[in-house]
Scaffold this motif. Structure first.
Motif, mmCIF file in Angstrom:
data_model
loop_
_atom_site.group_PDB
_atom_site.id
_atom_site.type_symbol
_atom_site.label_atom_id
_atom_site.label_comp_id
_atom_site.label_asym_id
_atom_site.label_seq_id
_atom_site.Cartn_x
_atom_site.Cartn_y
_atom_site.Cartn_z
ATOM 1 N N PRO A 1 86.058 108.936 -5.546
ATOM 2 C CA PRO A 1 84.820 108.311 -6.027
ATOM 3 C C PRO A 1 83.871 109.285 -6.711
ATOM 4 O O PRO A 1 83.253 108.945 -7.719
ATOM 5 C CB PRO A 1 84.198 107.749 -4.745
ATOM 6 C CG PRO A 1 85.367 107.481 -3.862
ATOM 7 C CD PRO A 1 86.377 108.543 -4.165
ATOM 8 N N VAL A 2 83.743 110.514 -6.166
ATOM 9 C CA VAL A 2 82.830 111.467 -6.795
ATOM 10 C C VAL A 2 83.337 111.840 -8.192
ATOM 11 O O VAL A 2 82.558 111.956 -9.138
ATOM 12 C CB VAL A 2 82.652 112.722 -5.926
ATOM 13 C CG1 VAL A 2 81.767 113.726 -6.644
ATOM 14 C CG2 VAL A 2 82.031 112.370 -4.592
ATOM 15 N N LYS B 1 82.405 109.085 -10.423
ATOM 16 C CA LYS B 1 80.967 109.151 -10.709
ATOM 17 C C LYS B 1 80.690 110.230 -11.754
ATOM 18 O O LYS B 1 79.867 110.082 -12.643
ATOM 19 C CB LYS B 1 80.198 109.449 -9.420
ATOM 20 C CG LYS B 1 78.764 109.962 -9.594
ATOM 21 C CD LYS B 1 77.847 108.887 -10.166
ATOM 22 C CE LYS B 1 76.477 109.456 -10.559
ATOM 23 N NZ LYS B 1 76.508 110.308 -11.734
ATOM 24 N N ARG B 2 81.449 111.328 -11.644
ATOM 25 C CA ARG B 2 81.263 112.434 -12.580
ATOM 26 C C ARG B 2 81.591 111.995 -14.010
ATOM 27 O O ARG B 2 80.986 112.460 -14.966
ATOM 28 C CB ARG B 2 82.169 113.590 -12.169
ATOM 29 C CG ARG B 2 81.995 114.824 -13.020
ATOM 30 C CD ARG B 2 82.552 115.999 -12.296
ATOM 31 N NE ARG B 2 83.993 116.081 -12.443
ATOM 32 C CZ ARG B 2 84.612 117.116 -12.984
ATOM 33 N NH1 ARG B 2 83.924 118.119 -13.462
ATOM 34 N NH2 ARG B 2 85.919 117.142 -13.065
ATOM 35 N N GLY C 1 75.239 109.906 -16.146
ATOM 36 C CA GLY C 1 74.193 109.457 -15.227
ATOM 37 C C GLY C 1 73.256 108.442 -15.876
ATOM 38 O O GLY C 1 72.831 107.481 -15.248
ATOM 39 N N LEU D 1 73.843 104.656 -15.934
ATOM 40 C CA LEU D 1 73.589 103.859 -14.728
ATOM 41 C C LEU D 1 72.180 103.279 -14.700
ATOM 42 O O LEU D 1 71.885 102.378 -13.916
ATOM 43 C CB LEU D 1 73.800 104.722 -13.482
ATOM 44 C CG LEU D 1 75.245 105.022 -13.102
ATOM 45 C CD1 LEU D 1 75.270 106.006 -11.940
ATOM 46 C CD2 LEU D 1 75.958 103.735 -12.721
ATOM 47 N N LEU E 1 71.290 110.954 -8.104
ATOM 48 C CA LEU E 1 72.664 110.741 -8.556
ATOM 49 C C LEU E 1 73.109 111.828 -9.522
ATOM 50 O O LEU E 1 74.291 112.183 -9.584
ATOM 51 C CB LEU E 1 72.785 109.365 -9.236
ATOM 52 C CG LEU E 1 72.797 108.178 -8.272
ATOM 53 C CD1 LEU E 1 72.760 106.857 -9.037
ATOM 54 C CD2 LEU E 1 74.031 108.242 -7.381
ATOM 55 N N VAL F 1 76.214 115.464 -7.750
ATOM 56 C CA VAL F 1 77.557 115.743 -8.264
ATOM 57 C C VAL F 1 77.837 117.240 -8.422
ATOM 58 O O VAL F 1 78.823 117.740 -7.862
ATOM 59 C CB VAL F 1 77.817 114.981 -9.584
ATOM 60 C CG1 VAL F 1 79.134 115.393 -10.181
ATOM 61 C CG2 VAL F 1 77.806 113.488 -9.336
#
Ligand SMILES: Nc1ncnc2c1ncn2[C@@H]1O[C@H](COP(=O)(O)OP(=O)(O)OP(=O)(O)O)[C@@H](O)[C@H]1O
Ligand SMILES: [Mg+2]
Lengths: 287, 247
Positions: A129-130, A133-134, A138, A141, A162, A166
């Motif tokens: 998941p990270v 997200k990376r 950002g 979002l 957020l 990371v």
């Protein structure tokens, strides 16, 4: 247990003896490949040169004030805004957002890195998941966060968090995974408990990675701050600049930029200072 | 049963007892049934050609071979200390912090200071490991292992990375410390002279088994009995498959 020394060592360090230190010092000079000893405040040199160049260009008329205000105008503007309290007010709210976002991001990033680095299950659950997200910018979002949280402080702090967690996660995790297996063996042979192992081996070993992540995180926090304040805010340095744009006040915009720049520089300096204190055991090129 | 009973106490007579120890990496067997006993306070040196499994045996005794396949019965005392070839000091902890690592007693710090004094490093407690010379780092590692008052000291070529002169000094230091603390010792070494100088008994490992065991009397060890010393040296070199008597 007796404490009779088996091997002797001199009581005085000879190189600290003034009689010896006063003597001649002739030594062959070898070629040195490292950058040499570090000097205090040397990092100010670059920014100072930039400032001098700006001043010179403005004073000689090379730089049109409508494009970029003169440094003295910016200073005067700062004085006015300080006098009526607007600068402090906006600075305080901006600093609060960045600080909170940074704090939560560091805590979350470091905790996730620890869990993922110390257990296979944790890694299987967290690392994927990270990484996803990376891969998502950002700022992409923000629309979703606005829908969920509105445009109040929660959404702003969350956006910064957020962005911060990371790099903290990635670098701390890498540092943790890079800890030499020999130290893990040592910990086992001296019978360290799990908590003592984390405290004595894992945390210090992951520290260099954590600090690297922290430097990315601090920069990232300011970037996210600018974005959330310019998109939708009614306070903060970014809002102040956005307002100035609608009135064509270049001086306030430049002042805002200067404030961001100074904040960035100061916070990076602070992180580097902490890093040097915390990692004084390291022997590196940076010195 | 492949027991490594940390909690069990040793058989009354022996500090260490190893029975039919088998260890291997992949299809290849490294230890093919090793039997070894070490009495309390006895100093045993383990010799053998490179790659014969000395480190594998030592790591089995230290309980560091979780992922290695094998069988056999190993009994070791409760308190076991290990000295590695590298000093293995935590670079982020001070010299004193390294010696007290894992000690739970309330007087850990004063005991660590004593141990550092014993190895001649009083006054260096606050130094970082990288500020010490290689020999000094290895002395800190010795202090770290002896401050635990081990009943068994396992050492895998602890002086292998040191120069000849420092090594001789370290031999003297180790002898003094062992005489003081009286642990059973298993010392892995490449150096026949080191083995003769330090050990009560020399075990030669070959093809994964104990090939020969030779007892060293004090007179032979100190070369008071020069002929015996020379004979033992020649025998050991022959055990190791080295032809001739020169170094
Ligand atoms: N982790 C490992 N994975 C695979 N093979 C291994 C591993 N460790 C050791 N071996 C093999 O096991 C054999 C014995 O190794 P060991 O380290 O015990 O030898 P040694 O007697 O200590 O040698 P040296 O005197 O050179 O230190 C060697 O052939 C080595 O290649
Ligand atoms: Mg070995």
């Amino acid at each position: 247990m007796s404490a009779a020394p088996v091997l002797e060592r001199p009581a005085v360090e000879p190189h600290l003896d003034p009689a010896l230190a006063a003597g001649e010092d002739v030594r062959p000079t070898g070629r040195r490949l490292g950058p040499g000893r570090r000097r205090r405040l040397a990092w100010l040199l670059g920014p100072a040169a930039l400032l001098a160049l700006w001043t010179l260009a403005s004073a000689t008329g090379l730089l049109d004030p409508r494009i970029l205000s003169e440094p003295w105008t910016v200073v005067a503007t700062a004085g006015e805004l300080l006098a009526d309290g607007r600068l402090q007010e906006n600075l305080a709210i901006s600093a609060q957002r960045a600080g909170l976002g940074l704090f939560f991001g560091i805590v979350v990033g470091a905790l996730l890195a620890l869990v993922s680095g110390l257990s296979r299950v944790g890694e299987a659950l967290i690392d994927g998941p990270v990484q996803i997200k990376r891969a998502i910018p950002g700022l992409a979002l923000i629309p979703l966060l606005i829908l969920w949280f509105g445009i109040d402080e929660t959404m702003k702090v969350l956006t910064i968090t957020l962005g911060v967690f990371v790099p903290i996660y990635l670098q701390t995790h890498a540092g943790l995974r890079g800890i030499d297996l020999r130290y893990v063996e040592l910990a086992q042979t001296v019978g360290l408990s799990r908590t003592a192992f984390i405290r004595k081996v894992v945390l210090p070993g992951a520290m260099p990675g954590f600090f690297l992540g922290l430097r990315f995180a601090v920069t990232g926090a300011w970037v996210s701050l600018v974005v959330v304040e310019q998109i939708n805010a009614t306070s903060g340095i970014g809002y102040m600049m956005e307002l100035a744009r609608t009135y064509g006040q270049t001086n306030i915009i430049v002042l805002g930029l200067a404030v961001y720049g100074i904040l960035g520089l100061l916070s990076d300096g602070a992180v580097r200072f902490l890093e040097r204190k915390a990692l004084s055991w390291q022997r590196t090129l940076a010195g | 049963m492949a027991a490594h009973p940390g909690g069990l106490t040793a058989v009354a007579t022996n500090a260490v007892s190893v029975r039919n120890l088998i260890r291997g990496f992949g299809p290849k067997g490294v230890l093919n049934g090793v039997d070894l006993d070490i009495a309390p306070g006895e100093f045993v040196a383990l010799l053998g050609p490179s790659g014969c499994g000395k480190s594998t045996l030592l790591r089995a005794l230290a309980g560091l071979d979780h992922d290695v396949k094998g069988s056999g019965v190993i009994t070791v005392p409760d308190r076991v200390s290990v000295v590695f070839q590298d000093s293995r000091l935590l670079p982020w902890d001070s010299v004193l912090g390294n010696v007290t690592l894992g000690l739970r007693e309330h007087d850990a710090e004063s005991r660590a200071r004593n141990a550092l004094a014993e190895v001649g490093l009083a006054g260096r407690e606050k130094s970082w490991p990288h500020e010490l010379s290689g020999g000094e780092q290895q002395r800190v590692a010795l202090a770290r292992s002896l401050v635990r008052e081990p009943q068994l000291l396992l050492a895998d070529e602890p002086f292998g990375a040191l120069d000849a002169l420092t090594r001789i000094k370290m031999h003297g230091l180790l002898q003094d410390l062992v005489a003081l603390h009286r642990p059973a010792v298993l010392l892995v070494t490449h150096d026949v002279d080191e083995a003769i100088a330090l050990a009560d008994r020399i075990v030669v490992l070959d093809h994964g088994r104990v090939a020969t065991v030779r007892t060293v009397t004090p007179d032979v060890s100190t070369a008071v009995d020069a002929a015996g010393h020379e004979a033992l040296r020649r025998d050991l070199l022959a055990d190791l498959g080295v032809v001739g008597t020169s170094h």
